[in-house]
Design a protein around this motif. Structure first.
Motif, PDB file in Angstrom:
ATOM      1  N   VAL A   1       0.664  -3.104   9.234  1.00  0.00           N
ATOM      2  CA  VAL A   1      -0.677  -2.228   8.716  1.00  0.00           C
ATOM      3  C   VAL A   1      -1.515  -3.315   8.091  1.00  0.00           C
ATOM      4  O   VAL A   1      -1.097  -4.404   7.516  1.00  0.00           O
ATOM      5  CB  VAL A   1      -0.284  -1.333   7.916  1.00  0.00           C
ATOM      6  N   TYR A   2      -2.862  -2.757   7.957  1.00  0.00           N
ATOM      7  CA  TYR A   2      -3.782  -3.467   7.162  1.00  0.00           C
ATOM      8  C   TYR A   2      -4.115  -2.497   6.039  1.00  0.00           C
ATOM      9  O   TYR A   2      -4.535  -1.436   6.531  1.00  0.00           O
ATOM     10  CB  TYR A   2      -4.928  -3.801   8.083  1.00  0.00           C
ATOM     11  N   THR A   3      -4.075  -2.854   4.917  1.00  0.00           N
ATOM     12  CA  THR A   3      -4.434  -1.819   3.892  1.00  0.00           C
ATOM     13  C   THR A   3      -5.775  -2.086   3.541  1.00  0.00           C
ATOM     14  O   THR A   3      -6.442  -3.021   3.184  1.00  0.00           O
ATOM     15  CB  THR A   3      -3.458  -2.243   2.772  1.00  0.00           C
ATOM     16  N   LEU A   4      -6.556  -0.933   3.510  1.00  0.00           N
ATOM     17  CA  LEU A   4      -8.041  -0.967   3.006  1.00  0.00           C
ATOM     18  C   LEU A   4      -8.150  -0.633   1.512  1.00  0.00           C
ATOM     19  O   LEU A   4      -8.887  -1.119   1.002  1.00  0.00           O
ATOM     20  CB  LEU A   4      -8.672   0.179   3.882  1.00  0.00           C
ATOM     21  N   ARG A   5      -7.363   0.432   0.985  1.00  0.00           N
ATOM     22  CA  ARG A   5      -7.220   0.672  -0.403  1.00  0.00           C
ATOM     23  C   ARG A   5      -5.831   1.144  -0.538  1.00  0.00           C
ATOM     24  O   ARG A   5      -5.341   1.661   0.118  1.00  0.00           O
ATOM     25  CB  ARG A   5      -8.131   1.891  -0.606  1.00  0.00           C
ATOM     26  N   GLU A   6      -5.476   0.411  -1.793  1.00  0.00           N
ATOM     27  CA  GLU A   6      -4.055   0.801  -2.199  1.00  0.00           C
ATOM     28  C   GLU A   6      -4.092   2.161  -2.789  1.00  0.00           C
ATOM     29  O   GLU A   6      -5.013   3.046  -2.880  1.00  0.00           O
ATOM     30  CB  GLU A   6      -3.774  -0.046  -3.397  1.00  0.00           C
ATOM     31  N   ALA A   7      -2.761   2.628  -2.824  1.00  0.00           N
ATOM     32  CA  ALA A   7      -2.531   3.980  -3.404  1.00  0.00           C
ATOM     33  C   ALA A   7      -2.782   3.855  -4.892  1.00  0.00           C
ATOM     34  O   ALA A   7      -2.631   3.033  -5.702  1.00  0.00           O
ATOM     35  CB  ALA A   7      -0.999   4.286  -3.029  1.00  0.00           C
TER      36      ALA A   7
ATOM     37  N   ALA B   1      -2.477   5.568   0.055  1.00  0.00           N
ATOM     38  CA  ALA B   1      -3.000   4.287   0.472  1.00  0.00           C
ATOM     39  C   ALA B   1      -3.689   4.328   2.006  1.00  0.00           C
ATOM     40  O   ALA B   1      -3.203   5.436   2.697  1.00  0.00           O
ATOM     41  CB  ALA B   1      -1.814   3.092   0.783  1.00  0.00           C
ATOM     42  N   VAL B   2      -4.639   3.910   2.086  1.00  0.00           N
ATOM     43  CA  VAL B   2      -5.380   4.154   3.280  1.00  0.00           C
ATOM     44  C   VAL B   2      -5.260   2.826   4.020  1.00  0.00           C
ATOM     45  O   VAL B   2      -5.495   1.593   3.622  1.00  0.00           O
ATOM     46  CB  VAL B   2      -7.086   4.226   3.067  1.00  0.00           C
TER      47      VAL B   2
END
Length: 138
Positions: free
Chosen positions: A58-64, A71-72
């Motif tokens: 996955v590529y995390t755009l925004r952390e939880a 997370a996004v």
């Protein structure tokens, strides 16, 4: 009432039923291929690539943020998995259709022998005689 009858005729046509059966079997076949790819094909590929599990990529755009905002992420590993599933399904379908087309090949055409000319009718014979007499000038 006529529209209901037309719908009934449409719904029970052989093609519609065949298509429904094809969709159901295709869905089941898709699940089998997905399981084959994710459970049999991808683990060895992951080992060859250093223990990578494609479904976890996955590529995390925004952390939880706490428990309220998850997370996004862009799950490109699942996309890779789906592309491989599609490729295998498309190849299997191609091979099946190729096999079926080989079975359906038409035998060589049988040569057509022309039928012997039919005997002219009595009327045609009479008209031929009249024509010949007119040509002769009688």
């Amino acid at each position: 009432m006529k529209m209901l009858q037309e719908f009934r005729e449409f719904a029970v046509k052989g093609n519609v039923i065949d298509m429904a059966v094809g969709v159901i079997i295709g869905t089941a076949f898709g699940r089998i291929v997905s399981s084959f790819v994710s459970d049999v094909v991808m683990p060895p590929i992951g080992v060859l690539l250093g223990g990578v599990d494609f479904s976890d990529l996955v590529y995390t755009l925004r952390e939880a943020v706490g428990e309220e905002a998850p997370a996004v992420v862009i799950s490109y590993g699942r996309f890779i998995q789906t592309v491989i599933d599609f490729t295998i399904i498309a190849f299997v379908i191609f091979m099946a259709i190729r096999f079926i087309n080989r079975l359906k090949r038409n035998p060589p055409p049988v040569p057509v022998v022309p039928a012997p000319p039919l005997e002219p009718s009595a009327e045609e014979k009479l008209l031929t005689e009249i024509r010949d007499l007119l040509k002769a000038g009688r």
